[in-house]
Motif scaffolding. Structure first.
Motif, PDB file in Angstrom:
ATOM      1  N   ARG A  25       0.829  -1.205   0.487  1.00 24.57           N
ATOM      2  CA  ARG A  25      -0.397  -0.172   0.130  1.00 24.57           C
ATOM      3  C   ARG A  25       1.563   0.786  -0.342  1.00 24.57           C
ATOM      4  O   ARG A  25       2.103   1.326   0.970  1.00 24.57           O
ATOM      5  CB  ARG A  25      -0.958  -0.156   1.786  1.00 24.57           C
ATOM      6  N   VAL A  26       0.471   2.124  -0.825  1.00 26.60           N
ATOM      7  CA  VAL A  26       1.363   3.455  -0.997  1.00 26.60           C
ATOM      8  C   VAL A  26      -0.119   4.422  -0.783  1.00 26.60           C
ATOM      9  O   VAL A  26      -1.283   4.585  -0.917  1.00 26.60           O
ATOM     10  CB  VAL A  26       1.568   3.757  -1.633  1.00 26.60           C
ATOM     11  N   LEU A  27       0.297   5.346   0.412  1.00 28.63           N
ATOM     12  CA  LEU A  27      -1.419   6.180   0.995  1.00 28.63           C
ATOM     13  C   LEU A  27      -0.914   7.706   1.294  1.00 28.63           C
ATOM     14  O   LEU A  27      -0.145   7.669   2.016  1.00 28.63           O
ATOM     15  CB  LEU A  27      -1.790   5.193   2.487  1.00 28.63           C
ATOM     16  N   PRO A  28      -0.677   8.641   0.384  1.00 26.49           N
ATOM     17  CA  PRO A  28      -0.911   9.822   0.582  1.00 26.49           C
ATOM     18  C   PRO A  28      -1.827   9.917   1.425  1.00 26.49           C
ATOM     19  O   PRO A  28      -2.763   9.896   1.598  1.00 26.49           O
ATOM     20  CB  PRO A  28      -0.736  10.433  -0.767  1.00 26.49           C
ATOM     21  N   VAL A  29      -0.954  11.338   2.597  1.00 24.14           N
ATOM     22  CA  VAL A  29      -2.186  11.817   4.084  1.00 24.14           C
ATOM     23  C   VAL A  29      -2.212  12.558   3.490  1.00 24.14           C
ATOM     24  O   VAL A  29      -3.308  14.043   3.655  1.00 24.14           O
ATOM     25  CB  VAL A  29      -1.049  11.136   4.981  1.00 24.14           C
ATOM     26  N   ALA A  30      -0.709  13.671   3.245  1.00 25.29           N
ATOM     27  CA  ALA A  30      -0.978  15.322   2.990  1.00 25.29           C
ATOM     28  C   ALA A  30      -1.280  15.763   1.911  1.00 25.29           C
ATOM     29  O   ALA A  30      -0.628  14.651   0.334  1.00 25.29           O
ATOM     30  CB  ALA A  30      -0.130  15.908   3.764  1.00 25.29           C
ATOM     31  N   VAL A  31      -2.420  16.581   1.410  1.00 26.64           N
ATOM     32  CA  VAL A  31      -2.785  16.757   0.359  1.00 26.64           C
ATOM     33  C   VAL A  31      -1.930  17.288  -0.073  1.00 26.64           C
ATOM     34  O   VAL A  31      -2.159  17.388  -1.591  1.00 26.64           O
ATOM     35  CB  VAL A  31      -3.991  18.075   0.739  1.00 26.64           C
ATOM     36  N   SER A  32      -0.299  17.872   0.424  1.00 24.27           N
ATOM     37  CA  SER A  32       0.358  18.771  -0.643  1.00 24.27           C
ATOM     38  C   SER A  32       1.828  18.332  -0.915  1.00 24.27           C
ATOM     39  O   SER A  32       2.320  17.924  -2.264  1.00 24.27           O
ATOM     40  CB  SER A  32       1.089  19.838   0.185  1.00 24.27           C
ATOM     41  N   PRO A  96       2.242  15.781  10.974  1.00 25.47           N
ATOM     42  CA  PRO A  96       3.482  15.647  10.275  1.00 25.47           C
ATOM     43  C   PRO A  96       3.510  14.504   9.082  1.00 25.47           C
ATOM     44  O   PRO A  96       4.291  14.385   8.175  1.00 25.47           O
ATOM     45  CB  PRO A  96       4.411  15.308  11.624  1.00 25.47           C
ATOM     46  N   LEU A  97       2.332  13.372   9.428  1.00 26.57           N
ATOM     47  CA  LEU A  97       2.852  12.579   8.346  1.00 26.57           C
ATOM     48  C   LEU A  97       2.042  12.276   7.267  1.00 26.57           C
ATOM     49  O   LEU A  97       1.421  13.705   7.026  1.00 26.57           O
ATOM     50  CB  LEU A  97       1.511  11.293   9.095  1.00 26.57           C
ATOM     51  N   ALA A  98       3.064  12.861   5.485  1.00 22.37           N
ATOM     52  CA  ALA A  98       2.608  13.007   4.303  1.00 22.37           C
ATOM     53  C   ALA A  98       2.476  11.883   3.838  1.00 22.37           C
ATOM     54  O   ALA A  98       1.046  11.873   3.176  1.00 22.37           O
ATOM     55  CB  ALA A  98       3.789  13.466   4.020  1.00 22.37           C
ATOM     56  N   LEU A  99       2.486  10.537   4.407  1.00 20.77           N
ATOM     57  CA  LEU A  99       2.276   9.423   3.447  1.00 20.77           C
ATOM     58  C   LEU A  99       3.388   8.201   4.169  1.00 20.77           C
ATOM     59  O   LEU A  99       4.128   8.413   4.583  1.00 20.77           O
ATOM     60  CB  LEU A  99       3.401   9.540   2.037  1.00 20.77           C
ATOM     61  N   ARG A 100       2.822   7.326   3.446  1.00 21.14           N
ATOM     62  CA  ARG A 100       2.779   6.302   4.468  1.00 21.14           C
ATOM     63  C   ARG A 100       3.046   4.832   3.095  1.00 21.14           C
ATOM     64  O   ARG A 100       2.213   4.867   2.441  1.00 21.14           O
ATOM     65  CB  ARG A 100       2.037   5.510   4.951  1.00 21.14           C
ATOM     66  N   VAL A 101       3.642   4.145   3.284  1.00 18.77           N
ATOM     67  CA  VAL A 101       4.140   2.798   2.387  1.00 18.77           C
ATOM     68  C   VAL A 101       4.209   1.700   3.259  1.00 18.77           C
ATOM     69  O   VAL A 101       5.318   1.913   4.215  1.00 18.77           O
ATOM     70  CB  VAL A 101       5.540   2.926   1.462  1.00 18.77           C
ATOM     71  N   ALA A 102       2.927   0.954   2.976  1.00 21.18           N
ATOM     72  CA  ALA A 102       3.593  -0.492   3.351  1.00 21.18           C
ATOM     73  C   ALA A 102       3.675  -1.266   2.785  1.00 21.18           C
ATOM     74  O   ALA A 102       3.423  -1.640   1.419  1.00 21.18           O
ATOM     75  CB  ALA A 102       2.074  -0.484   4.104  1.00 21.18           C
ATOM     76  N   LEU A 103       4.980  -2.482   3.362  1.00 20.41           N
ATOM     77  CA  LEU A 103       5.202  -4.006   2.627  1.00 20.41           C
ATOM     78  C   LEU A 103       4.231  -4.490   2.988  1.00 20.41           C
ATOM     79  O   LEU A 103       3.346  -4.788   4.061  1.00 20.41           O
ATOM     80  CB  LEU A 103       6.685  -3.990   3.456  1.00 20.41           C
TER      81      LEU A 103
END
Length: 287
Positions: A25-32, A96-103
């Motif tokens: 999963r690749v999850l953008p969190v911050a709009v910018s 502060p979280l901007a994007l998460r990458v899960a393996l």
């Protein structure tokens, strides 16, 4: 701001932890944070990571048969590895979280950014050179072909101060505010000296300081976990961020020049013939 040595250490760390694993999963969190839309983020998901590269201060994660995930951490961004990642999905908000990458293993990393100025950038591209900031990069100062002649050619005709020239990513890739201070201190050179005015001897001294300072910083950072790299960077700096302390070379007091959004530090004895530099906000700069 992470600079070449820290980004190189992150590249090593991610190579060890990502290559061969699948991006679940690749999850953008911050709009910018996401600067591209084609291909979509979903094109990364389900693909194994094949390599991690560094382009100046950019990190590029390559996937098998698919796009690259490219990021620039900017001034206040960082990468936080988590094993395992939290089970609950991240919630968009003011944190502060901007994007998460899960393996597929349950591990992964978060890209975070402190402060209110959101400059951390993520790109999903077919090739890292499709990112405008990567396409504009100058040569890597640790490349095998970056010799004294290459540096002299880059600085010829540069009618600006050497501090600014070293920080220009389109001239030399990867050096920022902190390591430019360190390099100039090692080269015994004023940050306000005009780049085009360097003699052959000064160019040779600057080239040696540039290569040695960055190489030593990379070696200090190698093998250190991502979460400890910031502290390692700070501990290895001799003048940057050490205003008022004693120079480790000569014992003089380290001084500072402040600008609107940054500052530089230097040793008067080592770099300016004992003369303090004038504050740019108040008077003309000393050469």
């Amino acid at each position: 701001m992470p600079e070449l040595p820290e980004v190189e250490a992150l590249r090593d760390f991610l190579t060890d932890h990502l290559v061969g694993h699948e991006m679940a999963r690749v999850l953008p969190v911050a709009v910018s944070v996401l600067k591209t839309y084609d291909p979509p983020v979903s094109a990364l998901q389900g693909r194994p990571v094949t390599a991690v590269g560094r382009y100046g201060k950019f990190l590029a994660v390559a996937t098998e048969g698919g796009p690259h995930l490219v990021t620039h951490l900017a001034r206040a961004g960082w990468l936080q590895w988590k094993d395992p990642l939290p089970q609950a999905p991240p919630r968009p908000g003011k944190g502060p979280l901007a994007l998460r990458v899960a393996l597929e293993t349950g591990a992964g990393f978060d890209l975070t950014e402190a402060g209110t100025q959101k400059r951390l950038a993520v790109y999903v591209v077919g090739d890292p050179w499709d990112v405008p900031g990567v396409a504009r990069l100058g040569p890597d100062p640790l490349a095998d072909d970056f010799d004294e002649a290459r540096l002299a050619g880059l600085l010829a005709g540069e009618r600006r101060q050497i501090k600014g020239a070293l920080r220009d990513q389109s001239l030399i890739a990867g050096v920022g505010n902190a390591y430019s201070d360190e390099i100039l201190h090692a080269a015994r050179m004023s940050p306000f000296k005009l780049a085009a005015s360097l003699t052959p001897e000064e160019t040779a001294r600057l080239h040696a300081a540039l290569r040695t300072t960055l190489t030593e910083a990379v070696e200090r950072s190698r093998g250190i976990a991502a979460g400890r790299l910031k502290a390692e960077k700070k501990s290895g700096l001799r003048v940057h961020g050490r205003t008022g302390e004693h120079c480790p070379v000569c014992g003089d007091t380290i001084r500072e020049v402040s600008f609107s959004d940054s500052s530089l530090q230097y040793c008067p004895t080592c770099q300016t013939g004992g003369k303090p530099l004038a504050d740019r906000r108040l008077s003309r700069l000393l050469k």
